[in-house]
Design an enzyme around this catalytic site. Structure first.
Site, PDB file in Angstrom:
ATOM      1  N   ASP A 177       0.826  -1.205   0.000  1.00 38.73           N
ATOM      2  CA  ASP A 177       0.000   0.000   0.000  1.00 38.73           C
ATOM      3  C   ASP A 177       0.866   1.262   0.000  1.00 38.73           C
ATOM      4  OD1 ASP A 177      -2.265  -1.580   0.131  1.00 38.73           O
ATOM      5  OD2 ASP A 177      -2.435  -1.434   2.321  1.00 38.73           O
ATOM      6  N   TYR A 183       5.823 -10.163   6.228  1.00 39.57           N
ATOM      7  CA  TYR A 183       5.824  -8.738   6.564  1.00 39.57           C
ATOM      8  C   TYR A 183       6.366  -8.530   7.976  1.00 39.57           C
ATOM      9  CZ  TYR A 183       3.149  -7.140   2.492  1.00 39.57           C
ATOM     10  OH  TYR A 183       2.758  -6.816   1.219  1.00 39.57           O
TER      11      TYR A 183
END
Length: 275
Positions: free
Chosen positions: A52, A110
């Site tokens: 994002d 992540y």
């Protein structure tokens, strides 16, 4: 058609995310395509993860397809000469023609960095939280995440046709100096899923949500969790493919440490500011 596997690092702070879309600003994919076309006129670039806006990558993986042969080492040099300072090709390898960075990926990993102190140098790469966090409670809550769950309540993907079931392989929560580190590994992720899970774990650390209540939330897809952690602390740490082994210790990607020369008074002032 010659195909290459690129490993890329980037600071996502100036970009509207990875993926090139209409009506968006600067994107990582957009710059890579632009540079590849300057070099080869025709090129296709696809990534393993659609990070994002504002999210970083320590090792994003992409495929590059061009119409003529190229030396991988020279290709990396040529691309880096043209890319902005905050996008860097770490490695280029020749790949089978059918290699697809996203479809062939096995896991995405992540890392989120939470800072316990205000930092002049690492602000763009952490979420500074003034409140004292109970890390043991966060660890206890994180144990409810692994497994196959419907993560609709931890995503802004609600209302789409895509499945919201995700297999989370592992979650690790640890500490390193002034940082709290949270690593999440999964087959794939929903839009904003990691950042919402982090925001919920922070509420557990603050004492606003119990670990048991967090476990109930994981299994309640019809009760959306609204808060979302800022993108600054989130990194795509690695992407794995069949046969790969990910064995990196839980260590900061961008260290934020209290300097050894910090005075006792400075430490005391910083703690007072957190109250």
């Amino acid at each position: 058609m010659p195909t290459f596997k690129l490993t890329i690092e980037y600071d996502g702070g100036r970009y509207s995310g990875w993926q090139t879309q209409s009506n968006t600003g600067k994107t990582i994919q957009g710059y890579l395509i632009s540079v590849a076309k300057q070099l080869f006129h025709e090129a296709d670039v696809g990534g393993a993860g659609r990070t994002d806006a504002g999210v970083h990558a320590a090792a994003q993986v992409a495929h590059l397809r061009i119409r003529k042969a190229a030396n991988p080492r020279e290709l990396a040099r040529q691309m880096n000469d043209l890319l902005p300072h905050d996008i860097h090709v770490l490695d280029v390898q020749a790949a089978p023609e059918g290699f697809h960075a996203r479809h062939d990926a096995q896991s995405r990993i992540y890392m989120y960095q939470i800072s316990r102190r205000r930092t002049a140098f690492g602000k763009a790469f952490v979420w500074w939280i003034k409140d004292s966090l109970n890390v043991q409670s966060m660890v206890a809550a994180s144990r409810f995440i692994p497994g196959m769950h419907d993560f609709a309540s931890f995503s802004d993907q609600r209302g789409t046709a895509e499945s919201t079931d995700v297999l989370v392989e592992a979650v690790d929560v640890g500490e390193s100096g002034d940082l709290i580190l949270i690593r999440v590994s999964a087959s794939h992720f929903l839009w904003k899923m990691v950042r919402k899970l982090i925001a919920a774990l922070v509420e557990v650390g603050r004492g606003n949500i119990s670990p048991e209540r967090f476990g109930e939330m994981i299994n309640s897809p019809d009760q959306p969790f609204r808060p979302t952690a800022p993108p600054s602390g989130l990194f795509l740490e690695a992407v794995t493919y069949p046969g790969d082994k990910f064995e990196r210790p839980l260590l900061p990607l961008i260290p934020v440490q209290t300097p050894p020369f910090a005075t006792t008074a400075a430490r005391k002032w910083d703690k007072q500011k957190k109250r």
